[in-house]
Write an enzyme that holds these catalytic residues in place. Structure first.
Site, short mmCIF file in Angstrom:
data_model
loop_
_atom_site.label_atom_id
_atom_site.label_comp_id
_atom_site.label_asym_id
_atom_site.label_seq_id
_atom_site.Cartn_x
_atom_site.Cartn_y
_atom_site.Cartn_z
N ALA A 1 -22.69 58.10 -28.23
CA ALA A 1 -21.87 57.00 -27.71
C ALA A 1 -21.47 57.21 -26.25
O ALA A 1 -21.24 56.23 -25.51
CB ALA A 1 -20.63 56.82 -28.57
N GLU B 1 -33.31 62.14 -21.63
CA GLU B 1 -32.32 61.44 -22.46
C GLU B 1 -33.02 60.98 -23.74
O GLU B 1 -34.09 60.37 -23.67
CB GLU B 1 -31.80 60.24 -21.67
CG GLU B 1 -30.84 59.36 -22.46
CD GLU B 1 -30.44 58.10 -21.68
OE1 GLU B 1 -30.69 58.03 -20.45
OE2 GLU B 1 -29.91 57.18 -22.31
N PRO C 1 -21.54 63.12 -29.84
CA PRO C 1 -20.63 62.85 -30.95
C PRO C 1 -21.26 62.10 -32.12
O PRO C 1 -22.15 61.27 -31.93
CB PRO C 1 -19.53 61.99 -30.32
CG PRO C 1 -20.13 61.43 -29.07
CD PRO C 1 -21.11 62.47 -28.60
N ARG D 1 -25.03 59.46 -41.95
CA ARG D 1 -24.49 58.41 -41.09
C ARG D 1 -25.50 57.26 -40.95
O ARG D 1 -26.62 57.49 -40.49
CB ARG D 1 -24.24 59.02 -39.71
CG ARG D 1 -23.90 58.05 -38.64
CD ARG D 1 -24.03 58.69 -37.26
NE ARG D 1 -23.53 57.77 -36.27
CZ ARG D 1 -23.82 57.84 -34.98
NH1 ARG D 1 -24.59 58.80 -34.52
NH2 ARG D 1 -23.33 56.96 -34.14
N ARG E 1 -30.45 46.82 -30.04
CA ARG E 1 -29.19 46.79 -30.79
C ARG E 1 -28.15 45.96 -30.03
O ARG E 1 -28.50 45.01 -29.34
CB ARG E 1 -28.74 48.23 -31.06
CG ARG E 1 -29.79 49.02 -31.87
CD ARG E 1 -29.35 50.44 -32.14
NE ARG E 1 -28.14 50.47 -32.97
CZ ARG E 1 -27.41 51.57 -33.17
NH1 ARG E 1 -27.77 52.72 -32.61
NH2 ARG E 1 -26.35 51.53 -33.94
N ASN F 1 -29.01 64.07 -26.15
CA ASN F 1 -28.65 62.81 -26.80
C ASN F 1 -27.15 62.64 -26.61
O ASN F 1 -26.35 63.21 -27.37
CB ASN F 1 -29.02 62.80 -28.28
CG ASN F 1 -28.74 61.44 -28.91
OD1 ASN F 1 -28.05 60.61 -28.31
ND2 ASN F 1 -29.28 61.20 -30.09
N HIS G 1 -32.73 59.13 -27.67
CA HIS G 1 -32.01 58.36 -28.69
C HIS G 1 -32.88 58.21 -29.92
O HIS G 1 -34.09 57.97 -29.80
CB HIS G 1 -31.63 56.98 -28.16
CG HIS G 1 -30.76 57.06 -26.94
ND1 HIS G 1 -29.44 57.44 -27.02
CD2 HIS G 1 -31.04 56.88 -25.64
CE1 HIS G 1 -28.94 57.47 -25.80
NE2 HIS G 1 -29.88 57.14 -24.94
N TYR H 1 -30.32 55.65 -38.47
CA TYR H 1 -30.60 57.00 -37.94
C TYR H 1 -31.47 57.86 -38.86
O TYR H 1 -31.80 59.00 -38.50
CB TYR H 1 -29.28 57.72 -37.64
CG TYR H 1 -28.45 57.00 -36.60
CD1 TYR H 1 -28.90 56.92 -35.28
CD2 TYR H 1 -27.25 56.37 -36.93
CE1 TYR H 1 -28.16 56.25 -34.31
CE2 TYR H 1 -26.50 55.69 -35.97
CZ TYR H 1 -26.96 55.64 -34.67
OH TYR H 1 -26.25 54.97 -33.71
C1 DQA Z 1 -27.69 57.11 -30.28
C2 DQA Z 1 -27.48 55.65 -29.86
C3 DQA Z 1 -26.07 55.43 -29.36
O1 DQA Z 1 -25.89 54.08 -28.98
C4 DQA Z 1 -25.08 55.75 -30.46
O2 DQA Z 1 -23.75 55.61 -30.01
C5 DQA Z 1 -25.30 57.07 -31.09
C6 DQA Z 1 -26.66 57.55 -31.29
C7 DQA Z 1 -29.09 57.33 -30.89
O3 DQA Z 1 -29.48 58.49 -30.99
O4 DQA Z 1 -29.75 56.37 -31.30
O5 DQA Z 1 -24.36 57.73 -31.53
O6 DQA Z 1 -27.62 57.92 -29.12
#
Ligand code: DQA
Length: 149
Positions: A78, A99, A10, A18, A108, A75, A101, A23
């Protein structure tokens, strides 16, 4: 030819606009295009999807079994920090996954430090901006080469 499924969770449809300080400025379409180029070079098939709802992500994971996906780059966004449903789905289909990110989830807020996926994953890549996806792709190909030398 090996089949890799790239799943974005999401809010990642908003990549580029965003929170660009967190990001980056690259759009999701840019990321997918770049990964498709890497897939062509590596001679693997890559399908990219983004979904905002947990149900749609669940269906993608279940569908991966039916369509013979060999590896998932995920990814969960959230849902990383909340979703037992998606964790159980990945445990059920037994498809290896990485996984990913974009941000460093360990630098964070505290709630981002816990993942429902890391212990099931082949590995986790976090904190390299959208380059995290390229690194995950490399990891996926290397894993598949080890499985089918
Ligand atoms: C995320 C990190 C998550 O904590 C966050 O909710 C995201 C993006 C990242 O790619 O850094 O939506 O997965």
């Amino acid at each position: 030819m090996s089949k890799i499924l790239l799943i974005h969770g999401p809010n990642l449809n908003l990549l580029g606009t965003r929170e660009p300080d967190v990001y980056g400025g690259e759009s999701l379409a840019d990321v997918n295009r770049r990964l498709e180029g890497l897939a062509q070079d590596a001679n693997v098939s890559l399908v990219c999807h983004q979904e905002n709802s947990e149900l749609a992500l669940l269906q993608l994971i279940h569908g991966a079994l039916e369509t013979g996906v060999d590896f998932i780059i995920f990814n969960p966004a959230a849902y990383t920090h909340t979703s037992v449903v998606l964790r159980d789905a990945l445990a059920a289909v037994q498809i290896p996954f990485v996984e990913v990110h974009i941000s460093n989830v360990h630098s964070r807020e505290d709630f981002r430090r816990h993942s429902y996926f890391s212990d099931l994953s082949v590995g986790t890549i976090s904190g390299f901006g959208t380059l995290s996806y390229d690194l995950a792709f490399r990891a996926a190909v290397s894993h598949l080469e080890k499985l089918n030398p």
